[in-house]
Design a protein around this motif. Sequence first.
Motif, PDB file in Angstrom:
ATOM      1  N   LYS A  32      85.170 -36.211 -19.395  1.00 60.65           N
ATOM      2  CA  LYS A  32      83.762 -35.864 -19.320  1.00 60.65           C
ATOM      3  C   LYS A  32      83.368 -34.915 -20.462  1.00 60.65           C
ATOM      4  O   LYS A  32      82.271 -35.025 -21.031  1.00 60.65           O
ATOM      5  CB  LYS A  32      83.460 -35.222 -17.970  1.00 60.65           C
ATOM      6  N   GLU A  33      84.269 -33.979 -20.803  1.00 57.79           N
ATOM      7  CA  GLU A  33      84.003 -33.057 -21.921  1.00 57.79           C
ATOM      8  C   GLU A  33      83.875 -33.830 -23.228  1.00 57.79           C
ATOM      9  O   GLU A  33      82.992 -33.545 -24.047  1.00 57.79           O
ATOM     10  CB  GLU A  33      85.116 -32.011 -22.022  1.00 57.79           C
ATOM     11  N   LYS A  34      84.718 -34.838 -23.396  1.00 55.11           N
ATOM     12  CA  LYS A  34      84.640 -35.675 -24.595  1.00 55.11           C
ATOM     13  C   LYS A  34      83.315 -36.444 -24.622  1.00 55.11           C
ATOM     14  O   LYS A  34      82.673 -36.560 -25.668  1.00 55.11           O
ATOM     15  CB  LYS A  34      85.822 -36.636 -24.633  1.00 55.11           C
ATOM     16  N   LYS A  35      82.926 -36.942 -23.467  1.00 52.04           N
ATOM     17  CA  LYS A  35      81.664 -37.687 -23.407  1.00 52.04           C
ATOM     18  C   LYS A  35      80.473 -36.781 -23.745  1.00 52.04           C
ATOM     19  O   LYS A  35      79.545 -37.200 -24.444  1.00 52.04           O
ATOM     20  CB  LYS A  35      81.493 -38.293 -22.021  1.00 52.04           C
ATOM     21  N   LEU A 105      81.784 -26.754 -16.429  1.00 56.25           N
ATOM     22  CA  LEU A 105      81.962 -26.809 -17.872  1.00 56.25           C
ATOM     23  C   LEU A 105      81.227 -25.605 -18.483  1.00 56.25           C
ATOM     24  O   LEU A 105      80.024 -25.630 -18.690  1.00 56.25           O
ATOM     25  CB  LEU A 105      81.414 -28.130 -18.423  1.00 56.25           C
ATOM     26  N   LYS A 106      81.973 -24.527 -18.741  1.00 53.78           N
ATOM     27  CA  LYS A 106      81.368 -23.288 -19.219  1.00 53.78           C
ATOM     28  C   LYS A 106      80.931 -23.384 -20.669  1.00 53.78           C
ATOM     29  O   LYS A 106      79.875 -22.874 -21.045  1.00 53.78           O
ATOM     30  CB  LYS A 106      82.339 -22.122 -19.031  1.00 53.78           C
ATOM     31  N   TYR A 107      81.743 -23.992 -21.529  1.00 52.07           N
ATOM     32  CA  TYR A 107      81.395 -24.142 -22.943  1.00 52.07           C
ATOM     33  C   TYR A 107      82.275 -25.217 -23.565  1.00 52.07           C
ATOM     34  O   TYR A 107      83.334 -25.587 -23.023  1.00 52.07           O
ATOM     35  CB  TYR A 107      81.549 -22.825 -23.713  1.00 52.07           C
ATOM     36  N   LEU A 108      81.811 -25.706 -24.688  1.00 50.86           N
ATOM     37  CA  LEU A 108      82.572 -26.659 -25.494  1.00 50.86           C
ATOM     38  C   LEU A 108      83.130 -25.950 -26.718  1.00 50.86           C
ATOM     39  O   LEU A 108      82.480 -25.065 -27.273  1.00 50.86           O
ATOM     40  CB  LEU A 108      81.672 -27.822 -25.932  1.00 50.86           C
ATOM     41  N   THR A 109      84.324 -26.360 -27.125  1.00 51.82           N
ATOM     42  CA  THR A 109      84.998 -25.696 -28.244  1.00 51.82           C
ATOM     43  C   THR A 109      85.166 -26.658 -29.404  1.00 51.82           C
ATOM     44  O   THR A 109      85.623 -27.800 -29.221  1.00 51.82           O
ATOM     45  CB  THR A 109      86.372 -25.156 -27.813  1.00 51.82           C
ATOM     46  N   LEU A 110      84.806 -26.165 -30.607  1.00 53.72           N
ATOM     47  CA  LEU A 110      84.992 -26.933 -31.835  1.00 53.72           C
ATOM     48  C   LEU A 110      85.783 -26.095 -32.833  1.00 53.72           C
ATOM     49  O   LEU A 110      85.765 -24.855 -32.793  1.00 53.72           O
ATOM     50  CB  LEU A 110      83.638 -27.313 -32.453  1.00 53.72           C
ATOM     51  N   THR A 111      86.468 -26.778 -33.732  1.00 54.18           N
ATOM     52  CA  THR A 111      87.180 -26.105 -34.824  1.00 54.18           C
ATOM     53  C   THR A 111      86.689 -26.558 -36.189  1.00 54.18           C
ATOM     54  O   THR A 111      87.199 -26.084 -37.209  1.00 54.18           O
ATOM     55  CB  THR A 111      88.697 -26.372 -34.722  1.00 54.18           C
ATOM     56  N   ILE A 141      84.295 -22.495 -32.784  1.00 60.88           N
ATOM     57  CA  ILE A 141      82.870 -22.586 -32.438  1.00 60.88           C
ATOM     58  C   ILE A 141      82.767 -22.918 -30.957  1.00 60.88           C
ATOM     59  O   ILE A 141      83.409 -23.863 -30.491  1.00 60.88           O
ATOM     60  CB  ILE A 141      82.149 -23.655 -33.271  1.00 60.88           C
ATOM     61  N   ARG A 142      81.979 -22.136 -30.238  1.00 58.79           N
ATOM     62  CA  ARG A 142      81.736 -22.392 -28.824  1.00 58.79           C
ATOM     63  C   ARG A 142      80.269 -22.768 -28.636  1.00 58.79           C
ATOM     64  O   ARG A 142      79.382 -22.070 -29.128  1.00 58.79           O
ATOM     65  CB  ARG A 142      82.064 -21.166 -27.975  1.00 58.79           C
ATOM     66  N   ILE A 143      80.063 -23.877 -27.903  1.00 61.19           N
ATOM     67  CA  ILE A 143      78.714 -24.350 -27.591  1.00 61.19           C
ATOM     68  C   ILE A 143      78.501 -24.200 -26.095  1.00 61.19           C
ATOM     69  O   ILE A 143      79.247 -24.784 -25.292  1.00 61.19           O
ATOM     70  CB  ILE A 143      78.526 -25.811 -28.024  1.00 61.19           C
TER      71      ILE A 143
END
Length: 451
Positions: A32-35, A105-111, A141-143
């Motif tokens: 779901k996080e990927k989606k 889902l508290k936040y999404l993480t990117l690098t 990066i947190r969204i």
Amino acid sequence: MGSGHYFWAILYFASLCSASLANNAKINFREKEKKVLDQILGAGKYDARIRPSGINGTATYVTVNMFLRSISKIDDYKMEYSVQLTFREQWTDERLKFDDIQGRLKYLTLTEANRVWMPDLFFSNEKEGHFHNIIMPNVYIRIFPNGSVLYSIRISLTLACPMNLKLYPLDRQICSLRMASYGWTTNDLVFLWKEGDPVQVVKNLHLPRFTLEKFLTDYCNSKTNTGEYSCLKVDLLFKREFSYYLIQIYIPCCMLVIVSWVSFWLDQGAVPARVSLGVTTLLTMATQTSGINASLPPVSYTKAIDVWTGVCLTFVFGALLEFALVNYASRSDMHKENMKKKRRDLEQASLDAASDLLDTDSNATFAMKPLVRHPGDPLALEKRLQCEVHMQAPKRPNCCKTWLSKFPTRQCSRSKRIDVISRITFPLVFALFNLVYWSTYLFREEEDETF
């Protein structure tokens, strides 16, 4: 098989089933996080080149804070300092809002920073800088579900720090860290300090020759021909540690000056010893001065250390000149003594010749003036009156003449008197200089000290 064995078998089977269900739930959650990431950052859905619009289409506000991890060096010669920090920016992008799945889902993480729009911030007084990539790039990066973006990175910078060295080494220096927008004006992008505690410093910060007294955050917006640009700055107040310079510079210079005074106590005839002592201390002091200046930039004004080394060098050079004066006075005294001796010999020879002449012609008569005048003689009365007036005139006490009278000319030559006077004069003048020097530079308030 008993009932107890059936119970444990059922319990073991239930635990396996629960673990399998938990793993499947985690897999489904990551799916779901990927989606969600694909939905908000998919191809054709998000353009990182477009600036996010602020509230009601106004400028985008970016909140900044940082953590100072270390300050490695402060270079006086190059007028720069190096710092390692964790830099953070936070802003809101409405296009990145997503469903948090009922708070799960508290936040999404990117690098990858190029996946989203980034503020064009740069360090305006930076000389060198680099990112940290061991073992992985130190960036994330947190969204958040409301579209808030948090960008954090660890960087090392070498920054310019213009210094005022007039009070060196009794000075305080203010080094700044400036951050500004490169292309976006204040109509489009505004930087703000985070409320509360925008700058944090590591507790065990250690600097070899400085102490970080305090720091202050401020704004430094700049106006150019192309518009006004948002700018932030951090002013760091460093106080120089004086104990190092006291041990390495001030005490050795004092010792050299005192050693140069030893020649005043040596015999005036010990020419090799006094010359060697004076020249050695002079060369050592000159070497000390050149070594100090080699570690400092060639500025156009006079520094506090220049005043100290210059006066110490003058005292050492004065001690060498004092010996030259003593040597000249000694030779002059010898010349006068020889002239007096020759004059006495000539007078004695003339008296001997006159006595021989009187013996040979005892019958001859000479008209000679009386050696002692009669009391009624007017010349004798005038001399007696002058002597009485001189005896009756009051005498003013003079400390210097009283002290110098202890060394009469017959018992002590002029060269010896110069040495005796120098033994007192040089230490007194040097002590007076120390009083003026330390009272001037220790209690002087530096103009740039206040923020």
